[in-house]
Enzyme design. Structure first.
Site, PDB file in Angstrom:
ATOM      1  N   CYS A   1      -4.613  -7.303 -11.730  1.00  0.00           N
ATOM      2  CA  CYS A   1      -4.749  -6.308 -12.708  1.00  0.00           C
ATOM      3  C   CYS A   1      -3.552  -6.602 -13.817  1.00  0.00           C
ATOM      4  O   CYS A   1      -3.517  -5.972 -14.864  1.00  0.00           O
ATOM      5  CB  CYS A   1      -4.230  -4.864 -12.220  1.00  0.00           C
ATOM      6  SG  CYS A   1      -5.302  -4.374 -11.048  1.00  0.00           S
TER       7      CYS A   1
ATOM      8  N   HIS B   1      -2.321  -0.925 -18.335  1.00  0.00           N
ATOM      9  CA  HIS B   1      -3.271  -1.283 -17.449  1.00  0.00           C
ATOM     10  C   HIS B   1      -3.798   0.199 -16.957  1.00  0.00           C
ATOM     11  O   HIS B   1      -3.080   1.004 -16.181  1.00  0.00           O
ATOM     12  CB  HIS B   1      -2.845  -1.951 -16.324  1.00  0.00           C
ATOM     13  CG  HIS B   1      -3.999  -2.018 -15.030  1.00  0.00           C
ATOM     14  ND1 HIS B   1      -5.433  -2.210 -15.439  1.00  0.00           N
ATOM     15  CD2 HIS B   1      -3.811  -1.600 -13.765  1.00  0.00           C
ATOM     16  CE1 HIS B   1      -5.874  -1.949 -14.131  1.00  0.00           C
ATOM     17  NE2 HIS B   1      -4.863  -1.908 -13.280  1.00  0.00           N
TER      18      HIS B   1
ATOM     19  N   ASN C   1     -10.902   1.657 -13.755  1.00  0.00           N
ATOM     20  CA  ASN C   1     -10.030   0.645 -13.445  1.00  0.00           C
ATOM     21  C   ASN C   1     -10.970  -0.683 -13.506  1.00  0.00           C
ATOM     22  O   ASN C   1     -11.635  -1.069 -12.536  1.00  0.00           O
ATOM     23  CB  ASN C   1      -9.586   0.697 -12.127  1.00  0.00           C
ATOM     24  CG  ASN C   1      -8.376  -0.426 -11.993  1.00  0.00           C
ATOM     25  OD1 ASN C   1      -8.350  -1.403 -12.485  1.00  0.00           O
ATOM     26  ND2 ASN C   1      -7.436  -0.088 -11.018  1.00  0.00           N
TER      27      ASN C   1
HETATM   28  N1  ACO Z   1     -13.481  12.237  -2.665  1.00  0.00           N
HETATM   29  C1  ACO Z   1     -13.166  12.992  -2.018  1.00  0.00           C
HETATM   30  N2  ACO Z   1     -12.110  12.887  -0.975  1.00  0.00           N
HETATM   31  C2  ACO Z   1     -11.343  11.628  -0.881  1.00  0.00           C
HETATM   32  C3  ACO Z   1     -11.768  10.902  -1.924  1.00  0.00           C
HETATM   33  C4  ACO Z   1     -13.025  11.051  -2.812  1.00  0.00           C
HETATM   34  N3  ACO Z   1     -13.287  10.088  -3.490  1.00  0.00           N
HETATM   35  N4  ACO Z   1     -10.969   9.683  -1.485  1.00  0.00           N
HETATM   36  C5  ACO Z   1     -10.138  10.372  -0.629  1.00  0.00           C
HETATM   37  N5  ACO Z   1     -10.322  11.495  -0.227  1.00  0.00           N
HETATM   38  C6  ACO Z   1      -9.790  12.467   0.791  1.00  0.00           C
HETATM   39  C7  ACO Z   1      -9.370  11.424   1.913  1.00  0.00           C
HETATM   40  O1  ACO Z   1     -10.335  11.109   2.778  1.00  0.00           O
HETATM   41  C8  ACO Z   1      -8.272  12.320   2.342  1.00  0.00           C
HETATM   42  O2  ACO Z   1      -8.621  13.374   3.245  1.00  0.00           O
HETATM   43  P1  ACO Z   1      -7.991  13.564   4.753  1.00  0.00           P
HETATM   44  O3  ACO Z   1      -6.666  13.888   4.451  1.00  0.00           O
HETATM   45  O4  ACO Z   1      -8.921  14.646   4.975  1.00  0.00           O
HETATM   46  O5  ACO Z   1      -8.230  12.215   5.317  1.00  0.00           O
HETATM   47  C9  ACO Z   1      -7.527  12.822   1.066  1.00  0.00           C
HETATM   48  O6  ACO Z   1      -8.584  12.976   0.198  1.00  0.00           O
HETATM   49  C10 ACO Z   1      -6.546  12.169   0.656  1.00  0.00           C
HETATM   50  O7  ACO Z   1      -6.626  10.669   0.674  1.00  0.00           O
HETATM   51  P2  ACO Z   1      -5.873   9.723  -0.017  1.00  0.00           P
HETATM   52  O8  ACO Z   1      -6.232   8.468  -0.026  1.00  0.00           O
HETATM   53  O9  ACO Z   1      -4.524   9.815   0.417  1.00  0.00           O
HETATM   54  O10 ACO Z   1      -5.885  10.040  -1.496  1.00  0.00           O
HETATM   55  P3  ACO Z   1      -4.802  10.333  -2.685  1.00  0.00           P
HETATM   56  O11 ACO Z   1      -4.231  11.528  -3.377  1.00  0.00           O
HETATM   57  O12 ACO Z   1      -3.612   9.003  -2.634  1.00  0.00           O
HETATM   58  O13 ACO Z   1      -5.724   9.426  -3.989  1.00  0.00           O
HETATM   59  C11 ACO Z   1      -6.153   7.454  -5.116  1.00  0.00           C
HETATM   60  C12 ACO Z   1      -6.298   8.352  -3.822  1.00  0.00           C
HETATM   61  C13 ACO Z   1      -6.927   8.114  -6.066  1.00  0.00           C
HETATM   62  C14 ACO Z   1      -6.936   6.132  -4.817  1.00  0.00           C
HETATM   63  C15 ACO Z   1      -4.765   7.130  -5.285  1.00  0.00           C
HETATM   64  O14 ACO Z   1      -4.194   6.968  -4.164  1.00  0.00           O
HETATM   65  C16 ACO Z   1      -4.574   6.336  -6.386  1.00  0.00           C
HETATM   66  O15 ACO Z   1      -4.758   6.515  -7.475  1.00  0.00           O
HETATM   67  N6  ACO Z   1      -3.963   5.064  -5.930  1.00  0.00           N
HETATM   68  C17 ACO Z   1      -3.568   4.181  -7.004  1.00  0.00           C
HETATM   69  C18 ACO Z   1      -4.579   3.544  -7.625  1.00  0.00           C
HETATM   70  C19 ACO Z   1      -4.907   2.148  -7.059  1.00  0.00           C
HETATM   71  O16 ACO Z   1      -4.857   2.078  -5.801  1.00  0.00           O
HETATM   72  N7  ACO Z   1      -5.609   1.341  -7.679  1.00  0.00           N
HETATM   73  C20 ACO Z   1      -5.888   0.199  -7.201  1.00  0.00           C
HETATM   74  C21 ACO Z   1      -6.066  -1.181  -8.168  1.00  0.00           C
HETATM   75  S1  ACO Z   1      -4.217  -1.303  -8.341  1.00  0.00           S
HETATM   76  C22 ACO Z   1      -4.028  -0.939  -9.857  1.00  0.00           C
HETATM   77  O17 ACO Z   1      -4.622  -0.879 -10.547  1.00  0.00           O
HETATM   78  C23 ACO Z   1      -2.586  -0.396 -10.057  1.00  0.00           C
END
Ligand code: ACO
Length: 331
Positions: free
Chosen positions: A118, A258, A288
């Site tokens: 990214c 980004h 993204n």
């Molecule tokens: N729909 C519904 N529920 C979901 C989804 C979804 N799409 N995704 C996860 N869940 C659920 C999980 O199963 C979990 O449930 P559980 O506790 O019963 O197991 C709960 O939601 C929490 O899951 P997490 O993965 O901890 O969700 P989080 O709140 O961290 O959100 C997200 C996930 C949106 C990906 C977040 O972590 C994020 O934005 N991270 C940074 C972005 C990223 O990683 N980008 C990658 C590229 S690098 C960059 O661009 C910087």
């Protein structure tokens, strides 16, 4: 920390390309167990674009590159360098940049790819500026292009909601009209590759029936970990702008981050004392798009008149590797 200051480089032209097919959150509801109500507040994403079956990254890159050249009123023949920032190249080799060179030619510009996930466009901006400042190049075509849909696991709801396809391009040239790269900083930490990776398909774990069956050629990410690290690093990057340049963050007209997640950006900006309105955001419609996201946002901001000549703009990125970078430019 690696930094550069006052390089005589300006953006001569911008272009972008988005595939036609739209994948909305509602479309995703039919594929995985998710909902628009879950996705929007956590990411800011409503829809993303998906390349057609016959399109690969170089096709998206070429479309954006042609528009950037037209915007810069430059021909391909006048280019000295073509850089494509991508983590989803057409092939392991030849470089996607070489395919772009052939398509936009005739040109004898040197061409290679740059992989900093990214952060690829910010890395590329600094590399291009170094080539121009050293006298090796006058005109550089820098493209950020991705077809992330090809490495996205649409059975994994934690990751598949995030990514989209697209390309953005900039023609960078030796300064003629007052543009400048005022300050840049690049960094990396390769000690935790598992946070964001595609485990298989390279030389560590070559593609095999087993890797395909185990879905290991798709992107895997530890979202929470990325989230925390990204916010902290973006804050650090912003803190160093006034320290290193004497330019206050309030003097910056526009932050071009980004587009990783609206909450990451909001949190980093607000903790740095900046209003969210300072950031140009288009994550709601494109998701993204990794290395393509900053030039896509920049081209859109310039096209709608929000980014104007003479403005101070801050490019800000964090991504896989881990890698990060900032570039403060006078547009
Ligand atoms: N729909 C519904 N529920 C979901 C989804 C979804 N799409 N995704 C996860 N869940 C659920 C999980 O199963 C979990 O449930 P559980 O506790 O019963 O197991 C709960 O939601 C929490 O899951 P997490 O993965 O901890 O969700 P989080 O709140 O961290 O959100 C997200 C996930 C949106 C990906 C977040 O972590 C994020 O934005 N991270 C940074 C972005 C990223 O990683 N980008 C990658 C590229 S690098 C960059 O661009 C910087």
């Amino acid at each position: 920390m690696r930094t550069a200051q006052h390089l005589p480089v300006e953006v001569a032209g911008l272009g972008s390309y988005l595939p036609e097919r739209i994948l909305s959150n509602h479309d995703l509801e039919a594929i995985v167990d998710t909902s628009d109500e879950w996705i929007v507040p956590r990411t800011g994403i409503r829809e993303r674009r998906i390349a057609a079956d016959e399109q690969a990254t170089s096709d998206l890159a070429v479309a954006a590159a042609r528009r950037a050249l037209q915007d810069a009123a430059l021909t391909a023949k006048e280019l000295d360098v073509i850089l494509v920032a991508t983590c989803t190249p057409d092939h392991l080799f030849p470089a996607t940049a070489c395919l772009v060179q052939a398509a936009i030619g005739p040109t004898d510009a040197m061409a290679c790819d740059l992989e900093a996930a990214c952060s690829g466009f910010v890395y590329g901006f600094v590399y291009a500026s170094g080539l121009i400042a050293s006298g090796m190049a006058d005109n550089v075509l820098l493209v950020g292009a991705e077809t992330l849909s090809r490495v996205t696991d649409y059975t994994d709801r934690r990751s598949c909601i995030l990514f989209g396809d697209g390309a953005g391009a900039a023609v960078l040239r030796r300064t003629r009209n007052g543009g400048e790269l005022l300050y840049a900083e690049l960094g990396a930490d390769g000690s935790r590759p598992e946070i964001l990776e595609i485990p298989a398909g390279g030389t560590r774990l070559p593609a095999s029936h087993q890797t395909v069956d185990e879905r290991r050629h798709y992107m895997q990410l530890q979202g929470r970990e990325v989230f925390k690290l990204a916010v902290n690093k973006l804050i650090e990057l912003m803190q160093r702008i006034p320290e290193q340049t004497g330019i206050g963050l309030d003097e910056i007209k526009m932050v071009l981050p980004h587009q990783s997640n609206v909450r990451i950006i909001k949190s980093a900006l607000e903790r740095s004392g900046l209003e969210m309105e300072k950031a140009y955001m288009n994550i709601d419609t494109v998701g993204n798009t990794s290395a393509a996201s900053i030039p896509l946002a920049m081209a859109e901001a310039a096209a709608c008149g929000k980014l104007q000549r003479g403005d101070l703009a801050l490019l800000l990125a964090f991504g896989g590797g881990l890698t990060w970078g900032s570039a403060l430019i006078r547009y």
